[in-house]
Design a protein around this motif. Structure first.
Motif, PDB file in Angstrom:
ATOM      1  N   ASP A 167       0.862  -1.170   0.000  1.00  0.00           N
ATOM      2  CA  ASP A 167       0.000   0.000   0.000  1.00  0.00           C
ATOM      3  C   ASP A 167       0.912   1.238   0.000  1.00  0.00           C
ATOM      4  O   ASP A 167       2.082   1.145   0.359  1.00  0.00           O
ATOM      5  CB  ASP A 167      -0.874  -0.059   1.268  1.00  0.00           C
ATOM      6  CG  ASP A 167      -1.652   1.217   1.495  1.00  0.00           C
ATOM      7  OD1 ASP A 167      -2.372   1.635   0.560  1.00  0.00           O
ATOM      8  OD2 ASP A 167      -1.536   1.804   2.586  1.00  0.00           O
TER       9      ASP A 167
ATOM     10  N   ASP B  39      -1.568  -0.444   6.023  1.00  0.00           N
ATOM     11  CA  ASP B  39      -1.907   0.095   7.351  1.00  0.00           C
ATOM     12  C   ASP B  39      -3.378  -0.066   7.688  1.00  0.00           C
ATOM     13  O   ASP B  39      -3.791   0.269   8.796  1.00  0.00           O
ATOM     14  CB  ASP B  39      -1.527   1.587   7.431  1.00  0.00           C
ATOM     15  CG  ASP B  39      -2.335   2.435   6.457  1.00  0.00           C
ATOM     16  OD1 ASP B  39      -2.300   2.147   5.248  1.00  0.00           O
ATOM     17  OD2 ASP B  39      -3.032   3.374   6.915  1.00  0.00           O
ATOM     18  N   ARG B  40      -4.176  -0.579   6.745  1.00  0.00           N
ATOM     19  CA  ARG B  40      -5.618  -0.590   6.969  1.00  0.00           C
ATOM     20  C   ARG B  40      -6.204  -2.004   6.914  1.00  0.00           C
ATOM     21  O   ARG B  40      -5.873  -2.798   6.017  1.00  0.00           O
ATOM     22  CB  ARG B  40      -6.298   0.278   5.911  1.00  0.00           C
ATOM     23  CG  ARG B  40      -5.934   1.771   6.036  1.00  0.00           C
ATOM     24  CD  ARG B  40      -6.719   2.459   7.119  1.00  0.00           C
ATOM     25  NE  ARG B  40      -8.131   2.394   6.791  1.00  0.00           N
ATOM     26  CZ  ARG B  40      -8.756   3.257   5.984  1.00  0.00           C
ATOM     27  NH1 ARG B  40      -8.116   4.279   5.468  1.00  0.00           N
ATOM     28  NH2 ARG B  40     -10.040   3.113   5.704  1.00  0.00           N
TER      29      ARG B  40
ATOM     30  N   ASP C 287      -6.501  -3.140   2.962  1.00  0.00           N
ATOM     31  CA  ASP C 287      -5.289  -3.919   2.674  1.00  0.00           C
ATOM     32  C   ASP C 287      -5.354  -5.357   3.198  1.00  0.00           C
ATOM     33  O   ASP C 287      -5.114  -6.314   2.451  1.00  0.00           O
ATOM     34  CB  ASP C 287      -4.072  -3.209   3.288  1.00  0.00           C
ATOM     35  CG  ASP C 287      -3.971  -1.758   2.839  1.00  0.00           C
ATOM     36  OD1 ASP C 287      -4.125  -1.509   1.629  1.00  0.00           O
ATOM     37  OD2 ASP C 287      -3.755  -0.880   3.692  1.00  0.00           O
TER      38      ASP C 287
ATOM     39  N   ASP D 114      -0.287   5.134   0.616  1.00  0.00           N
ATOM     40  CA  ASP D 114      -0.585   6.210   1.562  1.00  0.00           C
ATOM     41  C   ASP D 114      -0.588   5.702   3.001  1.00  0.00           C
ATOM     42  O   ASP D 114      -1.336   4.789   3.352  1.00  0.00           O
ATOM     43  CB  ASP D 114      -1.931   6.850   1.236  1.00  0.00           C
ATOM     44  CG  ASP D 114      -1.869   7.651  -0.050  1.00  0.00           C
ATOM     45  OD1 ASP D 114      -0.803   8.231  -0.336  1.00  0.00           O
ATOM     46  OD2 ASP D 114      -2.870   7.687  -0.785  1.00  0.00           O
ATOM     47  N   GLU D 115       0.262   6.293   3.791  1.00  0.00           N
ATOM     48  CA  GLU D 115       0.443   5.985   5.206  1.00  0.00           C
ATOM     49  C   GLU D 115       1.050   4.599   5.447  1.00  0.00           C
ATOM     50  O   GLU D 115       1.164   4.170   6.588  1.00  0.00           O
ATOM     51  CB  GLU D 115      -0.845   6.195   6.018  1.00  0.00           C
ATOM     52  CG  GLU D 115      -1.323   7.650   5.851  1.00  0.00           C
ATOM     53  CD  GLU D 115      -2.061   8.229   7.020  1.00  0.00           C
ATOM     54  OE1 GLU D 115      -3.001   7.592   7.488  1.00  0.00           O
ATOM     55  OE2 GLU D 115      -1.699   9.331   7.457  1.00  0.00           O
ATOM     56  N   THR D 116       1.429   3.918   4.368  1.00  0.00           N
ATOM     57  CA  THR D 116       2.255   2.724   4.533  1.00  0.00           C
ATOM     58  C   THR D 116       3.695   3.075   4.140  1.00  0.00           C
ATOM     59  O   THR D 116       4.624   2.826   4.892  1.00  0.00           O
ATOM     60  CB  THR D 116       1.726   1.552   3.694  1.00  0.00           C
ATOM     61  OG1 THR D 116       0.454   1.153   4.223  1.00  0.00           O
ATOM     62  CG2 THR D 116       2.655   0.357   3.726  1.00  0.00           C
TER      63      THR D 116
HETATM   64 MG   LIG Z   1      -2.873   3.225   3.457  1.00  0.00          MG
END
Ligand SMILES: [Mg+2]
Length: 173
Positions: A36, A120-121, A125, A38-40
């Protein structure tokens, strides 16, 4: 399979993606990673890939095939990040839809159970990874040091809901 089983990560890391080591991949016989974005890999409000993540990519690509699969619909953002790490990408993936993640796994030419979906989700994910019979890895979000904490983030809601459903998020590495 029920929702709880679909949301259960195979592995829960005690930190961001950079905590994933070649030793961990070897332990679980993982030969490919679908990451992933974004934010990973990159905090949502940042464009630049950090030196730590760049170093991690150099190390991990020696033992693993890599693809980026993002739900973000901004091709310019995802393409720029993919170019910075020199990894092929798909964007606008609509995870937990399986279509684009499956496409990335097919490009790797590895059995699905030797490829990990890393993100992160839980509801995007982890869920898509489990739906495809991949190994699923939940990481802590990559948050910029200057960002204000968001106790009511969607991620936290997902974590609470998953735990209520019976998902264990104990660190398992
Ligand atoms: Mg993410």
């Amino acid at each position: 399979m029920n929702l709880e089983a679909h949301l259960q990560p195979n592995l829960v890391l005690d930190g961001p993606v950079t905590r994933l080591t070649p030793e961990i991949l070897q332990k679980y016989q993982i030969k490919g990673l679908v990451l992933d974005v974004d934010e990973t890999l990159v905090p949502i409000r940042e464009q630049k890939v950090s030196p730590e993540v760049l170093d991690w990519i150099v190390e991990i690509r020696q033992v693993s095939a890599l693809w980026l699969v993002s739900n973000n619909i901004s091709q310019s953002r995802i393409a720029a990040i993919a170019q910075a790490v020199d990894v092929p990408y798909l964007f606008g993936a609509r995870k937990p839809s399986r279509r684009k993640v499956r496409q990335a796994v097919e490009q790797m030419q590895l059995p699905q159970n030797q490829v990990a979906m890393v993100g992160d989700r839980l509801f995007t994910d982890v869920l898509v990874g489990n739906r495809l019979g991949m190994f699923s890895i939940l990481v802590e979000p990559m948050i910029s040091p200057t960002a204000t904490p968001r106790p009511y983030s969607l991620r936290n809601v997902e974590v609470a809901l998953s735990q209520w459903l019976g998902v264990s998020l104990k660190i398992t590495q």
